[in-house]
Scaffold this motif. Sequence first.
Motif, PDB file in Angstrom:
ATOM      1  N   THR A 100      -4.070  -1.015   2.430  1.00  0.00           N
ATOM      2  CA  THR A 100      -3.790  -1.347   1.060  1.00  0.00           C
ATOM      3  C   THR A 100      -2.244  -1.128   1.099  1.00  0.00           C
ATOM      4  O   THR A 100      -1.673  -0.255   1.363  1.00  0.00           O
ATOM      5  N   THR A 101      -1.680  -2.588   0.678  1.00  0.00           N
ATOM      6  CA  THR A 101      -0.308  -2.559   0.753  1.00  0.00           C
ATOM      7  C   THR A 101       0.291  -2.508  -0.668  1.00  0.00           C
ATOM      8  O   THR A 101      -0.196  -3.027  -1.702  1.00  0.00           O
ATOM      9  N   VAL A 102       1.345  -1.700  -0.866  1.00  0.00           N
ATOM     10  CA  VAL A 102       2.094  -1.229  -2.083  1.00  0.00           C
ATOM     11  C   VAL A 102       3.807  -1.619  -1.749  1.00  0.00           C
ATOM     12  O   VAL A 102       4.480  -1.018  -0.788  1.00  0.00           O
ATOM     13  N   TYR A 103       4.268  -2.157  -2.627  1.00  0.00           N
ATOM     14  CA  TYR A 103       5.699  -2.577  -2.460  1.00  0.00           C
ATOM     15  C   TYR A 103       6.208  -1.241  -2.971  1.00  0.00           C
ATOM     16  O   TYR A 103       6.005  -0.408  -3.865  1.00  0.00           O
ATOM     17  N   PRO A 104       7.386  -0.742  -2.349  1.00  0.00           N
ATOM     18  CA  PRO A 104       7.946   0.448  -2.439  1.00  0.00           C
ATOM     19  C   PRO A 104       8.748   0.583  -3.731  1.00  0.00           C
ATOM     20  O   PRO A 104       9.064   1.691  -4.581  1.00  0.00           O
ATOM     21  N   SER A 105       9.013  -0.587  -4.105  1.00  0.00           N
ATOM     22  CA  SER A 105       9.733  -0.744  -5.513  1.00  0.00           C
ATOM     23  C   SER A 105       8.771  -0.589  -6.588  1.00  0.00           C
ATOM     24  O   SER A 105       9.382  -0.640  -7.781  1.00  0.00           O
ATOM     25  N   THR A 106       7.417  -0.644  -6.467  1.00  0.00           N
ATOM     26  CA  THR A 106       6.530  -0.442  -7.594  1.00  0.00           C
ATOM     27  C   THR A 106       6.741   1.013  -8.182  1.00  0.00           C
ATOM     28  O   THR A 106       6.828   1.856  -7.608  1.00  0.00           O
ATOM     29  N   ASN A 107       6.819   0.896  -9.556  1.00  0.00           N
ATOM     30  CA  ASN A 107       6.941   2.145 -10.282  1.00  0.00           C
ATOM     31  C   ASN A 107       5.541   3.061 -10.184  1.00  0.00           C
ATOM     32  O   ASN A 107       4.553   2.505  -9.689  1.00  0.00           O
ATOM     33  N   ALA A 108       5.913   4.254 -10.612  1.00  0.00           N
ATOM     34  CA  ALA A 108       4.738   5.244 -10.335  1.00  0.00           C
ATOM     35  C   ALA A 108       3.610   4.893 -10.930  1.00  0.00           C
ATOM     36  O   ALA A 108       2.453   5.283 -10.676  1.00  0.00           O
ATOM     37  N   ASP A 109       3.526   4.353 -12.104  1.00  0.00           N
ATOM     38  CA  ASP A 109       2.170   4.276 -12.833  1.00  0.00           C
ATOM     39  C   ASP A 109       1.357   3.258 -12.340  1.00  0.00           C
ATOM     40  O   ASP A 109       0.272   3.498 -12.077  1.00  0.00           O
ATOM     41  N   GLU A 110       2.041   2.075 -11.786  1.00  0.00           N
ATOM     42  CA  GLU A 110       1.641   0.867 -11.084  1.00  0.00           C
ATOM     43  C   GLU A 110       0.936   1.413  -9.821  1.00  0.00           C
ATOM     44  O   GLU A 110      -0.050   0.923  -9.261  1.00  0.00           O
ATOM     45  N   ALA A 111       1.821   2.037  -8.984  1.00  0.00           N
ATOM     46  CA  ALA A 111       1.455   2.581  -7.729  1.00  0.00           C
ATOM     47  C   ALA A 111      -0.064   3.482  -7.846  1.00  0.00           C
ATOM     48  O   ALA A 111      -0.643   3.386  -6.942  1.00  0.00           O
ATOM     49  N   ALA A 112       0.077   4.370  -8.805  1.00  0.00           N
ATOM     50  CA  ALA A 112      -1.051   5.141  -9.041  1.00  0.00           C
ATOM     51  C   ALA A 112      -2.418   4.437  -9.177  1.00  0.00           C
ATOM     52  O   ALA A 112      -3.437   4.656  -8.734  1.00  0.00           O
ATOM     53  N   PHE A 113      -1.969   3.268 -10.228  1.00  0.00           N
ATOM     54  CA  PHE A 113      -3.324   2.434 -10.420  1.00  0.00           C
ATOM     55  C   PHE A 113      -3.884   1.752  -9.194  1.00  0.00           C
ATOM     56  O   PHE A 113      -4.948   1.617  -8.868  1.00  0.00           O
ATOM     57  N   ILE A 114      -2.857   1.279  -8.356  1.00  0.00           N
ATOM     58  CA  ILE A 114      -3.394   0.508  -7.218  1.00  0.00           C
ATOM     59  C   ILE A 114      -4.093   1.687  -6.048  1.00  0.00           C
ATOM     60  O   ILE A 114      -5.099   1.009  -5.398  1.00  0.00           O
ATOM     61  N   LEU A 115      -3.586   2.603  -6.040  1.00  0.00           N
ATOM     62  CA  LEU A 115      -4.056   3.563  -5.120  1.00  0.00           C
ATOM     63  C   LEU A 115      -5.296   4.173  -5.671  1.00  0.00           C
ATOM     64  O   LEU A 115      -6.533   4.162  -4.914  1.00  0.00           O
ATOM     65  N   GLU A 116      -5.727   4.387  -6.921  1.00  0.00           N
ATOM     66  CA  GLU A 116      -6.913   4.657  -7.238  1.00  0.00           C
ATOM     67  C   GLU A 116      -7.884   3.581  -7.404  1.00  0.00           C
ATOM     68  O   GLU A 116      -8.843   3.816  -7.142  1.00  0.00           O
ATOM     69  N   ASP A 117      -7.574   2.418  -7.834  1.00  0.00           N
ATOM     70  CA  ASP A 117      -8.299   1.282  -7.913  1.00  0.00           C
ATOM     71  C   ASP A 117      -8.845   1.001  -6.287  1.00  0.00           C
ATOM     72  O   ASP A 117      -9.894   0.311  -6.090  1.00  0.00           O
ATOM     73  N   SER A 118      -7.854   0.853  -5.513  1.00  0.00           N
ATOM     74  CA  SER A 118      -8.313   0.758  -4.149  1.00  0.00           C
ATOM     75  C   SER A 118      -9.311   1.659  -3.423  1.00  0.00           C
ATOM     76  O   SER A 118      -9.892   1.351  -2.604  1.00  0.00           O
ATOM     77  N   GLY A 119      -9.323   3.058  -4.191  1.00  0.00           N
ATOM     78  CA  GLY A 119      -9.995   4.182  -3.408  1.00  0.00           C
ATOM     79  C   GLY A 119      -9.392   4.611  -2.132  1.00  0.00           C
ATOM     80  O   GLY A 119     -10.012   5.173  -1.090  1.00  0.00           O
ATOM     81  N   SER A 120      -8.021   4.375  -2.162  1.00  0.00           N
ATOM     82  CA  SER A 120      -7.217   4.636  -0.888  1.00  0.00           C
ATOM     83  C   SER A 120      -7.053   6.131  -0.827  1.00  0.00           C
ATOM     84  O   SER A 120      -7.071   6.982  -1.662  1.00  0.00           O
ATOM     85  N   THR A 121      -7.593   6.562   0.556  1.00  0.00           N
ATOM     86  CA  THR A 121      -7.684   8.148   0.957  1.00  0.00           C
ATOM     87  C   THR A 121      -6.310   8.822   1.385  1.00  0.00           C
ATOM     88  O   THR A 121      -6.375  10.009   1.521  1.00  0.00           O
ATOM     89  N   ILE A 122      -5.727   7.873   2.251  1.00  0.00           N
ATOM     90  CA  ILE A 122      -4.517   8.409   2.891  1.00  0.00           C
ATOM     91  C   ILE A 122      -3.499   7.156   2.531  1.00  0.00           C
ATOM     92  O   ILE A 122      -3.681   6.175   2.542  1.00  0.00           O
TER      93      ILE A 122
END
Length: 626
Positions: A100-122
């Motif tokens: 799951t790729t996440v831009y480091p500039s992504t704000n905390a709220d959107e980063a959390a959404f991506i990690l939760e929606d993707s089901g990322s574990t690490i």
Amino acid sequence: MSEAAAAIDDRPASVAVDFLDRVREIPDAEAYRFPSSLPGGGTAWKSLTWAETAARVKAIAAGLTALGVAPTDRVAIVAETRIEWILADLGIVCAGAATTTVYPSTNADEAAFILEDSGSTIVFAENEAQVAKLRGERKAGRLGDVRHLVTFDGTPDGTPDTGADGDWVLSLAELEDRGRGILAEDPELVDRLVAAIERDQLATLIYTSGTTGRPKGVRLTHDTWAYQAAAQQQMAITDRGDLQYLWLPLAHCYGKVMISGQLRIGYPTAVDGRIPKLVENLPVVKPTFMAAAPRVFEKVHNSVYTRMKAEGGAKYRIFTWAVGVGRKHVRARQAGSTPGVLLDLQYKLADRLVYGKLRDLFGGRMKACISGSAALSDDVAEFFEAIGISVLQGYGLTEASAGSCVNRLGANRIGTVGLPLPGTEVRIAADGEILLRSPAVMTGYHNNPDATADALEPDGWLHTGDIGEIDPDGSLRITDRKKDLIKTSGGKYVAPSDIEGRFKGLCPYVGNIIVHGNNRNFCSALITLDADALAGWAAGAGDGLADLPYADLVATPQVRALIEGYVAELNAGLQRWQTVKKFAILPRDLSVEHGELTPSLKVKRIVVEREYAALLDEMYDGTLVK
């Protein structure tokens, strides 16, 4: 079956197989080159061979299994482009998991959404700033299934620096140590994991912004990247003797696709995502090719012209003559005619006097560049073709893993995005929309069946949202966008209606706002103010402002400062690439009578941008905004 078709069809299930094949075939050859800080300050370039890369990748893959990662599990990376990004991604791939790729500039709220929606574990988190951002979201209970962070530069838990208990944050070195321990007992583990990867297994989730709402996760399979690698090899733009310079964001599919071809073909890659270092690095690294967004070429083009104009005198006259000769030479070749003896002689002289020095800015060995993510100006493309560096414009989108069409070396058709990749089909729908079908196309949007149904036909055709036409020689030409969505020259999508709506909610004095930025290097805005609301403000502002007519009032520094405050407030809630860097206040509001509004008072964006084209150009002329 043709030889070309056979080359595409004879591909492994995953680029992990390509990677291990390269390691076995050329273990001692250079795979990657990267900058490293020196103890006394400064940097030096270090290298990893294919065998050294494999040792670290296998340790990461085995370490992930020790953390409970199983095939198809999602593992995220939140980091800038750097060698560790590639090592982590290859480790994820070789474990049979999905990145799951996440831009480091992504704000905390959107980063959390991506990690939760993707089901990322690490999550691989680059540094202390990223760890702190994600730690805050964890405390708020918004990180879903994330069990561990693995940090490249940050401090792991359980140390005096953190004072934290447990091992929620591990260092990359700790992960690799765990992996090496497992491999000591089971040295064939990673080979078995790679052999078990199936072609249609999820490999990557890349979240792309839509016109409204949350970003959508694009599901790309292992076969997607294996196909892209095989297609790049078939097109023969690069070979094993090349050296790639890679600075593109690896959270974007464009950067990812440039890794896949390298694994298949086996050339080395110099990796440094620090954009301010780009101009400094090129003469040192001396690459033979590079992929970039149009903005990079625009910046080089503009800076060369600005510098030469500032020098003036004979140098500037020689420069303008040489560029003029080069453009004539390019146009003759593009038209399929012979430049002629005199023009050829002039071109050779111009090359000796000017072009060679300009090529030295790129290291002196650059044979070609690839431009993607947004449209490249024909004028800029012609300039680079003239000086002997072909900029091969390509076309793709995240939903098709970046590569669908590209111009070929030696057959660069300026103004087009070239021919389809081998194995890719392109057709134009009845309404002019470009449709794509190939193994590179996504399987759908993650957890979003409705959006998937809108984008993908049952027979595999992908709706791109772009309007285009196919030239007689088969090259694709992009003419417009079907949807009201703009794309900056840095390759970022921006929904103007969303930003405009936010501003109208913030600023009580706004009449209309038009956010502009398609194929530009930043967003700007044309703003009109409500005459009645502004008059009320002016009455209490003093300085004789209440006596001024509207056109004079909006031109005052006091009104400018007023609106700047609201623009700053707007920008505070936007991602960096969405922010409005410059704006102009128009001398009157838009109207139906002037043809700028429909009878239902909707803004005719194209009409307004055409009417104020000169004003918009002034906001970008000679200005470089990071």
